[in-house]
Design a protein around this motif. Structure first.
Motif, short mmCIF file in Angstrom:
data_model
loop_
_atom_site.label_atom_id
_atom_site.label_comp_id
_atom_site.label_asym_id
_atom_site.label_seq_id
_atom_site.Cartn_x
_atom_site.Cartn_y
_atom_site.Cartn_z
N UNK A 8 0.82 -1.21 0.00
CA UNK A 8 0.00 0.00 0.00
C UNK A 8 0.86 1.26 0.00
N UNK A 9 1.89 1.28 0.81
CA UNK A 9 2.74 2.48 0.84
C UNK A 9 3.58 2.63 -0.43
N UNK A 10 3.86 1.52 -1.07
CA UNK A 10 4.60 1.59 -2.32
C UNK A 10 3.79 2.31 -3.40
N UNK A 11 2.47 2.16 -3.34
CA UNK A 11 1.61 2.82 -4.33
C UNK A 11 1.60 4.33 -4.17
N UNK A 12 1.97 4.82 -2.99
CA UNK A 12 2.03 6.27 -2.80
C UNK A 12 3.48 6.74 -2.70
N UNK A 13 4.40 5.94 -3.30
CA UNK A 13 5.82 6.28 -3.40
C UNK A 13 6.50 6.46 -2.05
N UNK A 14 6.14 5.61 -1.07
CA UNK A 14 6.80 5.61 0.23
C UNK A 14 7.41 4.23 0.46
N UNK A 15 8.69 4.21 0.81
CA UNK A 15 9.41 2.95 1.01
C UNK A 15 9.25 2.47 2.45
N UNK A 16 9.21 1.15 2.61
CA UNK A 16 9.15 0.53 3.93
C UNK A 16 10.46 -0.24 4.15
N UNK A 17 11.18 0.11 5.23
CA UNK A 17 12.43 -0.57 5.58
C UNK A 17 12.26 -1.22 6.95
N UNK A 18 12.88 -2.38 7.12
CA UNK A 18 12.83 -3.09 8.40
C UNK A 18 14.20 -3.03 9.06
N UNK A 19 14.21 -2.87 10.39
CA UNK A 19 15.47 -2.80 11.12
C UNK A 19 15.38 -3.60 12.41
N UNK A 20 16.53 -4.16 12.82
CA UNK A 20 16.65 -4.86 14.12
C UNK A 20 15.77 -6.09 14.21
#
Length: 505
Positions: free
Chosen positions: A444-456
């Motif tokens: 969903x966030x990719x469709x609004x040009x926002x990247x999701x990153x995972x950490x830890x």
């Protein structure tokens, strides 16, 4: 229960619940002994509401109080409490515990006998105690079918009573309790005595407290107790004929002082953890006002409900940068933290599973300030308005415009970030619903040009995501989506933003 290794049930007995249960049961025992302190006769009130009913009967018959018993009780309690306080204060110097209870019983018996307290003042005494044993007999197995259903809850409550006391004193004296071994012990303590017309066996709070208060530490104390009971049953029972019942009640009541002192710890417990304080209070009230069995069940159920609520509605936070470090913390709890430009860091402090996935999504959308589904709808409406504008007077100008630029411009009016970093340090595991939730967020966030990153992420979370194809086929995107620390993810997002700016220029 022991054969089927059901000792794991003891893990559901939380510490506040155990303390509350012990305190509530102590109030019940105290109430049951008050009539002996006052020397009044009231009917027994077994079952639900025993404490309230007993106190009502006590006040109804308060005019029949025996002053001899009251004076004896006051003297015994004063002596016992003073001896306990001296023993606690000088326990390092006194190598052998003072046998205060034994001395009190012997002296009280002699005084009662030679002063004729029962005949002169009407004081209640132990009276005739039957001696000898009932001959052993094989139990009637024909009753097994009639009592089996009732025996199951009794067995569970009996185990809970025993393990509750065991855990309470294990914590106090620093030793470990094996729940399955306790089940075997209770089982054999009921099977063997069943041939000798004995009562069902379970832990006894009053007797346990008396033993600990007198300094007993090993099973030798039980051997001594058994020998004394044997001698009393066979030989010494007539010697206790004149012993006042109020003396025995005083010994039991003084032994309860440790459990009753828990009330003064309630304010500190409230400041430490309000949920544990509520569990303790509810268990005390239900154990005392209803019954010990129901209080135990209420405490266990309420403790589990609190645990479920904690996992369903965990704490969430938006993190900010601690200046001149590589660390990030909750911006609402710490001051002077620096926000990260065009990046939001979200922490979810609980495993992500089917029961809290909806709360995870609501908290994420609220913290970052954007629901991607609503944003997509908003953009579609704006583009629809632009398409209508193409048919108007400014048709030529709109046709010559770059639709991609318009899309980016519309997006930039709504949000000021390009990356969301999910701090997974507190996510212990993911189930299938949790994996699908993260995949939905990513899409969903990719469709609004926002990247999701995972950490830890820990290894179990990473393995679950790999099995769910979160990183694409053969984990081809894992290097661009998963990072060892939050700082690594922030640096990657910053470099990605700089590269996008340079390419635009």
């Amino acid at each position: 229960m022991g054969i089927f290794r059901l000792g794991f049930l003891s893990i559901y007995l939380s510490e506040p619940m155990l303390d509350g249960f012990a305190t509530g049961a102590s109030l019940t025992i105290l109430t049951a002994q008050v009539k002996y302190l006052l020397g009044i006769k009231i009917p027994r009130s077994p079952g639900i509401g025993m404490l309230v009913t007993t106190w009502i009967n006590i006040f109804k018959n308060i005019q029949t109080t025996n002053m001899c018993d009251v004076v004896t009780s006051a003297i015994c309690i004063a002596v016992l409490v003073a001896a306990k306080e001296l023993g606690d204060r000088y326990k390092d110097k006194i190598k052998i515990p003072l046998p205060t209870e034994l001395v009190v019983i012997v002296v009280a018996t002699l005084v009662s006998h030679y002063c004729n307290l029962n005949e002169v003042y009407g004081s209640s005494v132990s009276g005739v105690i039957p001696t000898g044993f009932i001959p052993p007999k094989v139990p009637d197995f024909g009753l097994m079918g009639k009592i089996a259903v009732d025996a199951i809850p009794l067995a569970v409550v009996s185990f809970a009573f025993t393990i509750s006391l065991s855990e309470m004193f294990a914590k106090k004296y620093a030793y470990a309790v094996k729940a399955n071994q306790e089940m075997f012990a209770i089982g054999f303590c009921n099977i063997i005595p069943s041939f000798f017309h004995c009562f069902a066996t379970s832990a006894a709070l009053a007797k346990t407290l008396v033993k600990t208060s007198t300094g007993c530490k090993t099973q030798v104390s039980s051997v001594v107790s058994a020998i004394v009971v044997l001698l009393v049953l066979l030989f010494f029972a007539p010697l206790f004929y004149s012993l006042q019942k109020c003396v025995l009640a005083c010994i039991i009541i003084v032994s309860l002082r440790g459990a009753l002192r828990k009330f003064k710890d309630l304010p500190a417990l409230w400041r430490l953890n309000k949920v544990d304080a509520v569990v303790w209070s509810l268990t005390v009230c239900s154990s005392a006002l209803i019954s010990t069995e129901i209080g135990l069940m209420v405490g266990v159920v309420f403790s589990m409900l609190c645990l479920i609520v904690r996992t369903q509605v965990p704490h969430t936070a938006m993190l900010s940068h601690i200046q001149d470090t590589v660390f990030y913390e909750d911006g609402d709890r710490y001051e002077n933290l620096l926000p990260i430009p065009k990046t939001k860091i979200f922490r979810f402090e609980c495993p992500l599973h089917y029961a809290n996935k909806d709360y995870f999504l609501k908290a994420l959308f609220k913290k970052v300030g954007m629901d991607p589904s609503l944003e997509i709808i908003r953009q579609k409406k704006m583009l629809k308005k632009l398409n209508k504008a193409q048919k108007g007077k400014e048709q030529e100008d709109v046709k010559n415009s770059d639709n991609h630029d318009i899309h980016i411009e519309l997006l930039s009016k709504k949000n000021d970030f390009k990356t969301i970093i999910l701090d997974c340090s507190s996510i212990a595991f993911l189930d299938m619903s949790g994996i699908n939730t993260l995949k939905t967020v990513l899409k969903d966030y990719k469709e609004v040009q926002i990247s999701i990153l995972l950490a830890c992420c820990n290894t179990s979370v990473i393995d679950a995501l790999r099995r769910g194809a979160y990183f694409g086929k053969e984990d081809k995107d894992i290097k661009n989506m998963l990072f060892y620390s939050i700082h690594d993810a922030v640096q990657f997002a910053r470099e990605k933003e700089l590269a996008a700016t340079d390419s635009t220029v």
